[in-house]
Design an enzyme around this catalytic site. Structure first.
Site, PDB file in Angstrom:
ATOM      1  CG  ASP A   1       2.559   1.398   7.755  1.00 24.57           C
ATOM      2  OD1 ASP A   1       2.384   1.094   6.784  1.00 24.57           O
ATOM      3  OD2 ASP A   1       1.862   1.562   8.935  1.00 24.57           O
TER       4      ASP A   1
ATOM      5  CG  ASP B   1       2.095  -2.627   5.480  1.00 18.98           C
ATOM      6  OD1 ASP B   1       2.531  -1.667   5.414  1.00 18.98           O
ATOM      7  OD2 ASP B   1       0.830  -2.918   5.795  1.00 18.98           O
TER       8      ASP B   1
ATOM      9  CG  HIS C   1       0.207   4.069  12.130  1.00 15.90           C
ATOM     10  ND1 HIS C   1      -1.030   3.434  12.436  1.00 15.90           N
ATOM     11  CD2 HIS C   1       0.628   3.668  11.037  1.00 15.90           C
ATOM     12  CE1 HIS C   1      -1.414   2.822  11.494  1.00 15.90           C
ATOM     13  NE2 HIS C   1      -0.229   2.796  10.840  1.00 15.90           N
TER      14      HIS C   1
ATOM     15  CD  GLU D   1      -2.580  -1.194   5.297  1.00 15.03           C
ATOM     16  OE1 GLU D   1      -2.263  -2.018   6.072  1.00 15.03           O
ATOM     17  OE2 GLU D   1      -2.497   0.085   6.066  1.00 15.03           O
ATOM     18  CD  GLU D   2      -1.510   3.220   7.497  1.00 18.02           C
ATOM     19  OE1 GLU D   2      -2.223   2.153   8.375  1.00 18.02           O
ATOM     20  OE2 GLU D   2      -0.370   2.950   7.281  1.00 18.02           O
TER      21      GLU D   2
ATOM     22  CG  HIS E   1      -0.515   0.379   2.451  1.00 22.20           C
ATOM     23  ND1 HIS E   1      -0.446   1.539   3.008  1.00 22.20           N
ATOM     24  CD2 HIS E   1       0.215  -0.377   3.494  1.00 22.20           C
ATOM     25  CE1 HIS E   1      -0.016   1.643   4.267  1.00 22.20           C
ATOM     26  NE2 HIS E   1       0.385   0.441   4.545  1.00 22.20           N
TER      27      HIS E   1
END
Length: 805
Positions: A455, A521, A607, A492-493, A445
């Site tokens: 990420d 990922d 994140h 995706e998140e 993603h």
């Protein structure tokens, strides 16, 4: 490249592969030819040989006498003979086991007796015929640290959340960089963005404190200006509303944590639950808080897990999360577009209204916010009540954590914009030469909550670097037997949205044509190889890692470091909801893989605003060797699955693992009337079917090598269909108990933790219900779920063996 064989354990050395640089690691092999290397004064030349299928060292390095090595492997192929310049100052290297394609390397032979040396050397005097191209070795030789780094830098210049212009620009970048014919497939889906957030603390004897809810840029931050573009810290799909209530500390927000509070007489109903991140994901914390009656939730990153030792400097001076760091995320517990549950979000489709979608049980239904460690420590300092148990406490320099409720009062307000937005999946396709109706799919993603250096764009950079290697190979004549599809997923998140919608929309085609799905990922966050697969891919993955150089120790392979760190190759399974493999495995039943170097989704700056290029360059992957290793493993898996005449699946791992799972299940059911006999019987049949399929593969490969069988034979096609379709048989149209979208009866997400893989998830859910209600009907439901799984395993056995009753 170098292949080294230390036969005597005394530093004796082996083969240099002439076509590739000696510094680029162990080779891969792609054709069947006996090969010898004749060494004189350190200059090897390739010759034909009829020596046994072993590697022989005639003399040690440094000798002026001849040295001969012979190797015979079903997939060996070498370029035309040529001299390789000597390399000075080479230290002895340990033995590298080579198994690039199809079987394990031969056993270590005894030392070559001196009388045989001249005889063996004489075998090397006939020039070798020109073999076919060695695309595996070429692929490995093309790995480029600089290419991976350049793409990661370009992808992470700006935050790029799904549905934003920045992420649309990232989609164009990926489309143009993939080097093959590409297109974009858009979907209209429900996304969520913050409009207003506020959080303040008040308590008797102290004034009110309003929290800034902002992540601070760091000293010398080259992305400080771009950081202003980041969406404010929030939880997607959190309910809009205001709460003013006493705070209760709920540890990690697990079901057992709220149960402990209830047992201690600490009332959560109507309060604001304060929980720390780290054991379960944020959506499960919010769900559990709501189930316990909380009116709101605040989740923070505890310095104990993410802040390092007391007094240790955070990023950029170390890898630790700064005190103002916040981990954002989505609170949606479902998958895909919330307005199209169980079906694809295609043009003109049936939809729930936004209001209906936001009222489903998969939504948190309470206001919630993520906060920093700094803010959480101030809240902890104001909470009273009983002292929390030792396992609930923080770092030694943190305040004493108490359970509450109060006297601290949290005033929380959140207003969100839950709106339909356009997301964009990007696809690039390499056409297959012989089987254009079979797909090998690679996916990653693209969207990120902030800069996304780990990420997900470490994976995006690896995918582009891999694709560009394939482009070079294509220019040199390579064309895969089967279609290779690159996928750059969006959103995706938010809930695996882009991949889920595409799988739902194309499920029938994928069911009949997809060979495997290979996902990355987060590709890199540190050292250590951590793969996850469906079991039939285990053997292939081990073979591939034996020919990819360990990025952190050039004297060994990834396989060597993998087994040293775990004692044996540790492979996780793909039952969790952590990434885009979910729809492929758990909904469509497609064999799949996911790999990462490092800690995966638990890494320190996950994140947060600090997941940027600087963190990656300094701590995640200095030198970008891990990016190249990840791309090499990923690409070699794709090459084998796309090129091998017989799909390299081995279902024996499945049978062995299911037996182990069933023994654990049986032990947990002692004292009940439930029996696991149906499962044992079906697993026995699966073992028999796996043995038969393996024997057929061996026989057909021998026939291919001896030219008794054409590579396009229907026998091969039929066996490949069975190998491909057996995984589908583990799925059920009705889905698993309590989680109907998830169809796979062997692997699925835990009902309590979306990050955990549940084995036999439907059985696990039924057991949890039975233990809660303890009625005869509930235990009958457990037995029913066991029969369901047994039927699925029996169907997989029948497909694999190719038999009808």
């Amino acid at each position: 490249m170098i292949l080294v064989e230390d036969i005597n354990g005394d530093g004796s050395t082996g083969v240099a592969l002439p076509a590739t640089p000696l510094s680029s690691g162990p080779p891969a092999f792609t054709n069947h030819k006996p090969v010898a290397f004749f060494f004189t004064n350190h200059k090897p030349v390739a010759f034909a040989a009829t020596a046994p299928a072993h590697t022989h060292v005639v003399e040690k390095r440094g000798s002026e006498e001849a040295r001969l090595l012979a190797w015979d492997h079903p997939t060996v192929g070498l370029p035309p003979p040529r001299h390789v310049p000597p390399r000075r100052g080479l230290a002895p290297l340990p033995r590298l086991a080579v198994a690039a394609a199809g079987q394990a390397p031969p056993p270590r032979p005894p030392p070559v007796p001196r009388p045989l040396r001249h005889a063996l050397a004489s075998l090397a005097l006939r020039p070798a015929p020109t073999p076919g191209p060695n695309y595996g070795a070429l692929f490995l030789s093309l790995g480029s640290n600089d290419t991976a780094a350049a793409h990661l830098r370009a992808l992470t210049l700006h935050p790029h959340v799904a549905g934003t212009r920045a992420n649309s620009l990232a989609a164009r970048y990926v489309r143009d960089a993939l080097s093959f014919p590409a297109h974009v497939t858009p979907y209209s889906v429900l996304l969520s963005y913050p409009v207003h957030r506020s959080l303040s603390l008040s308590a008797p004897g102290r004034g009110a404190t309003s929290f800034a809810l902002r992540q601070e840029t760091y000293r010398g931050d080259p992305y400080a200006a771009a950081a202003a573009e980041a969406i404010p810290t929030f939880y997607a799909y959190a309910a809009s509303g205001s709460v003013s209530a006493e705070a209760v500390y709920a540890n990690y927000g697990r079901e057992e944590d709220f149960a402990y509070l209830a047992a201690r007489g600490v009332h959560v109903a109507g309060k604001v639950a304060l929980a720390r991140y780290g054991r379960i994901h944020c959506e499960d914390i919010a769900h559990n808080a709501r189930a316990a009656g909380a009116a709101g939730a605040v989740v923070y990153t505890d310095p104990l897990q993410y802040g390092g030792a007391p007094g240790e400097a955070p990023f950029p001076d170390s890898r630790w999360l700064p005190p103002s760091g916040v981990k954002v995320g989505s609170l949606f517990r479902g998958v895909g577009d919330p307005t199209t549950p169980m079906w694809a979000s295609s043009d003109g489709c049936e939809r729930l209204s936004v209001e209906e979608a936001m009222r489903t049980d998969d939504m948190p239904l309470i206001p919630a916010l993520p906060v920093s460690a700094r803010d959480a420590m101030e809240i902890h300092g104001a909470i009273g009540g009983a002292v929390a148990p030792p396992g609930w406490q923080g770092r030694e320099d943190s305040p004493v954590y108490r359970l509450g409720p109060g006297p601290a009062v949290l005033n929380l307000t959140y207003l969100g914009n839950d709106t339909m937005a356009t997301i964009e999946n990007v696809f690039a396709i390499i056409e297959g030469a012989e089987e254009p109706d079979r797909y090998v799919i690679l996916g990653n993603h693209r969207d990120a909550w902030t800069f996304g250096a780990s990420d997900p764009n470490s994976g995006t950079a690896a995918m582009i670097e891999l694709a560009q290697r394939f482009s070079v190979m294509q220019k040199q004549g390579w064309r895969p037997r089967r279609i290779v599809i690159f996928c750059s997923w969006d959103a995706e998140e938010y809930g695996l949205t882009g991949s889920t919608e595409w799988v739902e929309e194309n499920q029938e085609m994928l069911s009949s044509r997809a060979v495997a799905y290979l996902n990355i990922d987060v590709s890199v966050v540190g050292p250590g190889f951590l793969p996850s697969t469906t079991p039939q891919l285990d053997e292939l993955l081990q073979e591939i890692t034996k020919v990819v150089q360990d990025p952190d120790n050039s004297s060994q392979s990834v396989y060597d470091s993998w087994i040293k760190s775990n004692g044996s190759p540790k492979v996780l399974r793909l039952g969790d909801g952590g990434s885009d493999y979910s729809a492929f495995v758990q909904h469509a039943g497609i064999p799949s893989m996911n790999i990462v170097f490092g800690e995966g989704p638990g890494y320190l700056v996950y994140h947060s605003l600090y997941d940027d290029y600087v963190w990656m360059e300094k701590f995640g992957d200095p030198g970008f060797r891990r990016h190249v290793a990840a791309a090499s493993i990923w690409g070699m898996m794709a090459l084998r699955l796309a090129n091998d005449e017989i799909i390299p699946f081995n279902y024996m791992s499945y049978a062995i693992e299911l037996e182990t799972y069933t023994k654990v299940l049986e032990n947990g059911l002692k004292g009940t009337a439930v029996t696991c006999s149906p499962l044992y019987n079906s697993i026995r049949d699966l073992r028999t079917a796996a043995t038969k399929a393996n024997n057929e593969q061996k026989e057909l490969r021998e026939q291919l090598l001896s030219k008794q069988l054409n590579k396009d034979s229907m026998k091969i096609r039929q066996l490949n269909d069975r190998l491909m379709q057996a995984e589908r048989a583990f799925t059920s149209r009705e889905g698993i108990f309590k989680q109907e979208w998830f169809k796979h009866l062997v692997y699925g997400p835990s009902d309590q933790n979306d990050w955990d893989t549940a084995v036999y998830p439907g059985i696990a859910n039924a057991i949890a219900s039975a233990r809660s209600s303890n009625t005869s009907e509930s235990w009958k439901s457990v037995q029913h779920e066991i029969y369901r799984v047994a039927r699925a395993v029996a169907q997989a056995s029948a497909v694999l063996s190719g038999r009808l009753t």
